[in-house]
Design a protein around this motif. Structure first.
Motif, PDB file in Angstrom:
ATOM      1  N   ALA A 170      12.327   0.004  -7.489  1.00 57.27           N
ATOM      2  CA  ALA A 170      12.677   0.839  -7.110  1.00 57.27           C
ATOM      3  C   ALA A 170      12.561   1.849  -5.840  1.00 57.27           C
ATOM      4  O   ALA A 170      11.155   2.027  -5.964  1.00 57.27           O
ATOM      5  N   PRO A 171      13.047   3.330  -5.732  1.00 54.55           N
ATOM      6  CA  PRO A 171      12.533   3.494  -5.237  1.00 54.55           C
ATOM      7  C   PRO A 171      10.966   4.925  -5.713  1.00 54.55           C
ATOM      8  O   PRO A 171      10.254   5.163  -4.835  1.00 54.55           O
ATOM      9  N   GLU A 172      11.329   4.956  -6.855  1.00 55.88           N
ATOM     10  CA  GLU A 172      10.137   5.818  -8.005  1.00 55.88           C
ATOM     11  C   GLU A 172       9.088   5.126  -7.251  1.00 55.88           C
ATOM     12  O   GLU A 172       8.305   5.748  -7.434  1.00 55.88           O
ATOM     13  N   ALA A 173       8.729   3.575  -7.163  1.00 54.58           N
ATOM     14  CA  ALA A 173       7.832   2.731  -7.540  1.00 54.58           C
ATOM     15  C   ALA A 173       7.558   2.778  -6.574  1.00 54.58           C
ATOM     16  O   ALA A 173       6.327   3.076  -5.870  1.00 54.58           O
ATOM     17  N   ALA A 174       8.533   2.919  -5.094  1.00 57.62           N
ATOM     18  CA  ALA A 174       7.651   2.497  -3.509  1.00 57.62           C
ATOM     19  C   ALA A 174       7.273   4.468  -3.332  1.00 57.62           C
ATOM     20  O   ALA A 174       5.853   4.565  -2.917  1.00 57.62           O
ATOM     21  N   GLU A 175       7.812   5.034  -4.339  1.00 55.94           N
ATOM     22  CA  GLU A 175       6.882   6.882  -3.947  1.00 55.94           C
ATOM     23  C   GLU A 175       5.508   6.276  -4.939  1.00 55.94           C
ATOM     24  O   GLU A 175       4.510   7.320  -3.987  1.00 55.94           O
ATOM     25  N   ALA A 176       5.904   6.079  -5.814  1.00 57.56           N
ATOM     26  CA  ALA A 176       4.600   6.255  -6.702  1.00 57.56           C
ATOM     27  C   ALA A 176       3.015   5.711  -6.235  1.00 57.56           C
ATOM     28  O   ALA A 176       2.203   5.788  -5.657  1.00 57.56           O
ATOM     29  N   CYS A 177       3.474   4.338  -5.607  1.00 57.48           N
ATOM     30  CA  CYS A 177       2.645   3.311  -4.655  1.00 57.48           C
ATOM     31  C   CYS A 177       1.819   4.354  -3.130  1.00 57.48           C
ATOM     32  O   CYS A 177       0.684   4.838  -2.728  1.00 57.48           O
ATOM     33  N   LYS A 178       2.950   5.401  -3.077  1.00 55.58           N
ATOM     34  CA  LYS A 178       2.928   6.319  -2.013  1.00 55.58           C
ATOM     35  C   LYS A 178       1.913   6.697  -2.464  1.00 55.58           C
ATOM     36  O   LYS A 178       0.914   7.129  -0.960  1.00 55.58           O
ATOM     37  N   LEU A 179       2.116   7.604  -2.974  1.00 58.22           N
ATOM     38  CA  LEU A 179       0.955   8.926  -3.150  1.00 58.22           C
ATOM     39  C   LEU A 179       0.066   8.014  -3.558  1.00 58.22           C
ATOM     40  O   LEU A 179      -1.013   9.122  -3.541  1.00 58.22           O
ATOM     41  N   ALA A 180      -0.178   6.807  -4.763  1.00 57.50           N
ATOM     42  CA  ALA A 180      -1.553   6.237  -5.046  1.00 57.50           C
ATOM     43  C   ALA A 180      -2.038   6.979  -4.047  1.00 57.50           C
ATOM     44  O   ALA A 180      -3.400   6.542  -4.063  1.00 57.50           O
ATOM     45  N   ALA A 181      -1.782   6.040  -3.063  1.00 62.40           N
ATOM     46  CA  ALA A 181      -2.394   5.170  -1.903  1.00 62.40           C
ATOM     47  C   ALA A 181      -3.154   6.677  -0.339  1.00 62.40           C
ATOM     48  O   ALA A 181      -4.261   6.375  -0.662  1.00 62.40           O
ATOM     49  N   GLY A 182      -2.453   8.196  -1.290  1.00 59.79           N
ATOM     50  CA  GLY A 182      -3.114   8.815  -0.595  1.00 59.79           C
ATOM     51  C   GLY A 182      -4.272   9.670  -1.112  1.00 59.79           C
ATOM     52  O   GLY A 182      -4.792  10.604  -1.309  1.00 59.79           O
ATOM     53  N   THR A 183      -3.942   9.596  -2.454  1.00 60.82           N
ATOM     54  CA  THR A 183      -5.141  10.202  -3.233  1.00 60.82           C
ATOM     55  C   THR A 183      -6.704   9.643  -3.272  1.00 60.82           C
ATOM     56  O   THR A 183      -7.164   8.669  -2.730  1.00 60.82           O
ATOM     57  N   PRO A 184      -7.726  10.444  -3.268  1.00 59.11           N
ATOM     58  CA  PRO A 184      -8.648   9.833  -2.826  1.00 59.11           C
ATOM     59  C   PRO A 184      -9.453   9.085  -3.486  1.00 59.11           C
ATOM     60  O   PRO A 184      -8.878   9.464  -5.146  1.00 59.11           O
ATOM     61  N   ARG A 185     -10.861   9.390  -3.529  1.00 59.17           N
ATOM     62  CA  ARG A 185     -11.518   8.006  -4.716  1.00 59.17           C
ATOM     63  C   ARG A 185     -12.317   9.080  -5.617  1.00 59.17           C
ATOM     64  O   ARG A 185     -12.103  10.266  -4.918  1.00 59.17           O
ATOM     65  N   PRO A 186     -13.208   8.700  -6.482  1.00 57.68           N
ATOM     66  CA  PRO A 186     -13.576   9.058  -7.134  1.00 57.68           C
ATOM     67  C   PRO A 186     -14.861  10.144  -6.532  1.00 57.68           C
ATOM     68  O   PRO A 186     -15.461   9.049  -5.957  1.00 57.68           O
ATOM     69  N   GLY A 187     -14.913  11.529  -6.848  1.00 57.39           N
ATOM     70  CA  GLY A 187     -16.163  11.914  -5.945  1.00 57.39           C
ATOM     71  C   GLY A 187     -15.411  12.528  -4.366  1.00 57.39           C
ATOM     72  O   GLY A 187     -16.945  13.202  -3.729  1.00 57.39           O
ATOM     73  N   GLU A 188     -14.876  11.627  -3.996  1.00 60.08           N
ATOM     74  CA  GLU A 188     -14.031  12.097  -2.703  1.00 60.08           C
ATOM     75  C   GLU A 188     -13.919  13.405  -2.551  1.00 60.08           C
ATOM     76  O   GLU A 188     -13.969  14.381  -1.454  1.00 60.08           O
TER      77      GLU A 188
END
Length: 131
Positions: free
Chosen positions: A41-59
């Motif tokens: 689903a396009p929503e899954a792809a968009e969720a994964c794109k956003l998640a990939a761009g989020t910083p890690r804890p402490g960053e």
């Protein structure tokens, strides 16, 4: 992937002036293969794109709330159970963070948000969805 795109750009931009006149023209690099799963689903792809761009804890010093809200929304509509579950956990941690008083409790809640975003990334990887 970025590495394949970079490699293709390097190959395509290399100078061919060193080739002799008798040398055959170099072949163009083949297009990079897509690493995304076409049936998601396009929503899954968009969720994964956003998640990939989020910083890690402490960053991160601050959280991009709009990105987190969008990530929660897209994960909920992803139609991938593991991504939906991770998105639900992210939503819970986000709500806790909103209610947390400034200080150590808020910092801990922020790290939990970023950790939960990491769980969305992991769910995307497990589902074979890359950005």
């Amino acid at each position: 992937m970025r590495r394949a795109q970079f490699l293709a750009v390097v190959i395509l931009t290399m100078s061919v002036s060193a080739c002799g006149q008798d040398a055959p023209a170099p072949a163009a690099a083949p297009p990079a293969a897509s690493t995304s799963v076409p049936s998601v689903a396009p929503e899954a792809a968009e969720a994964c794109k956003l998640a990939a761009g989020t910083p890690r804890p402490g960053e991160a010093i601050e959280i991009d709330e709009q990105t987190i809200k969008s990530l929660i929304e897209y994960a909920a509509k992803s139609r991938v159970a593991s991504i939906e579950k991770a998105g639900t956990q992210l939503k819970e941690h986000y709500s806790t963070w909103l209610d947390a008083p400034i200080g150590d409790e808020a910092a801990t809640a922020q790290d939990r948000i970023l950790d939960a975003a990491g769980h969305v990334r992991e769910a995307c990887d497990a589902a074979g969805i890359t950005s």
